[in-house]
Design a protein around this motif. Sequence first.
Motif, PDB file in Angstrom:
ATOM      1  N   CYS A  22      12.628  -1.253  -0.811  1.00  0.00           N
ATOM      2  CA  CYS A  22      11.619  -0.254  -1.151  1.00  0.00           C
ATOM      3  C   CYS A  22      10.871  -0.670  -2.416  1.00  0.00           C
ATOM      4  N   ALA A  23      11.600  -1.132  -3.415  1.00  0.00           N
ATOM      5  CA  ALA A  23      10.972  -1.567  -4.666  1.00  0.00           C
ATOM      6  C   ALA A  23      10.033  -2.739  -4.415  1.00  0.00           C
ATOM      7  N   LEU A  24      10.445  -3.672  -3.571  1.00  0.00           N
ATOM      8  CA  LEU A  24       9.589  -4.822  -3.257  1.00  0.00           C
ATOM      9  C   LEU A  24       8.305  -4.379  -2.555  1.00  0.00           C
ATOM     10  N   GLN A  25       8.431  -3.440  -1.626  1.00  0.00           N
ATOM     11  CA  GLN A  25       7.246  -2.960  -0.913  1.00  0.00           C
ATOM     12  C   GLN A  25       6.305  -2.217  -1.860  1.00  0.00           C
ATOM     13  N   LEU A  26       6.860  -1.401  -2.750  1.00  0.00           N
ATOM     14  CA  LEU A  26       6.017  -0.705  -3.722  1.00  0.00           C
ATOM     15  C   LEU A  26       5.318  -1.702  -4.638  1.00  0.00           C
ATOM     16  N   ARG A  27       6.019  -2.771  -4.993  1.00  0.00           N
ATOM     17  CA  ARG A  27       5.416  -3.794  -5.851  1.00  0.00           C
ATOM     18  C   ARG A  27       4.244  -4.467  -5.134  1.00  0.00           C
ATOM     19  N   ARG A  28       4.453  -4.777  -3.847  1.00  0.00           N
ATOM     20  CA  ARG A  28       3.372  -5.407  -3.060  1.00  0.00           C
ATOM     21  C   ARG A  28       2.164  -4.489  -2.970  1.00  0.00           C
ATOM     22  N   ILE A  29       2.411  -3.201  -2.722  1.00  0.00           N
ATOM     23  CA  ILE A  29       1.314  -2.236  -2.633  1.00  0.00           C
ATOM     24  C   ILE A  29       0.578  -2.180  -3.967  1.00  0.00           C
ATOM     25  N   GLY A  30       1.320  -2.127  -5.055  1.00  0.00           N
ATOM     26  CA  GLY A  30       0.708  -2.102  -6.374  1.00  0.00           C
ATOM     27  C   GLY A  30      -0.104  -3.348  -6.651  1.00  0.00           C
ATOM     28  N   ASP A  31       0.419  -4.501  -6.243  1.00  0.00           N
ATOM     29  CA  ASP A  31      -0.309  -5.758  -6.441  1.00  0.00           C
ATOM     30  C   ASP A  31      -1.612  -5.768  -5.652  1.00  0.00           C
ATOM     31  N   LYS A  32      -1.579  -5.240  -4.428  1.00  0.00           N
ATOM     32  CA  LYS A  32      -2.792  -5.192  -3.613  1.00  0.00           C
ATOM     33  C   LYS A  32      -3.829  -4.270  -4.242  1.00  0.00           C
ATOM     34  N   TRP A  33      -3.383  -3.111  -4.740  1.00  0.00           N
ATOM     35  CA  TRP A  33      -4.314  -2.175  -5.390  1.00  0.00           C
ATOM     36  C   TRP A  33      -4.899  -2.780  -6.652  1.00  0.00           C
ATOM     37  N   ASP A  34      -4.054  -3.510  -7.404  1.00  0.00           N
ATOM     38  CA  ASP A  34      -4.532  -4.145  -8.632  1.00  0.00           C
ATOM     39  C   ASP A  34      -5.590  -5.193  -8.303  1.00  0.00           C
ATOM     40  N   LEU A  35      -5.344  -6.008  -7.286  1.00  0.00           N
ATOM     41  CA  LEU A  35      -6.308  -7.029  -6.874  1.00  0.00           C
ATOM     42  C   LEU A  35      -7.608  -6.372  -6.420  1.00  0.00           C
ATOM     43  N   ARG A  36      -7.485  -5.299  -5.648  1.00  0.00           N
ATOM     44  CA  ARG A  36      -8.677  -4.581  -5.168  1.00  0.00           C
ATOM     45  C   ARG A  36      -9.496  -4.068  -6.346  1.00  0.00           C
ATOM     46  N   GLN A  37      -8.812  -3.497  -7.337  1.00  0.00           N
ATOM     47  CA  GLN A  37      -9.504  -2.961  -8.497  1.00  0.00           C
ATOM     48  C   GLN A  37     -10.174  -4.066  -9.304  1.00  0.00           C
TER      49      GLN A  37
END
Length: 54
Positions: free
Chosen positions: A25-40
Amino acid sequence: MMPGRNLRKPAPPAAPAEREVAVECALQLRRIGDKWDLRQRILNFLAKLFFPET
């Protein structure tokens, strides 16, 4: 220790399966956060490119 306050009981150790689920779960949340950061970052870059005065 302050009077009138109880110490918290430590949580029982998690079972290996629960620990594995938590790690996944932590890894998936990290990936989601990384994608949002890249998008931003991309949006900020495009905004600077097209609107340099702001």
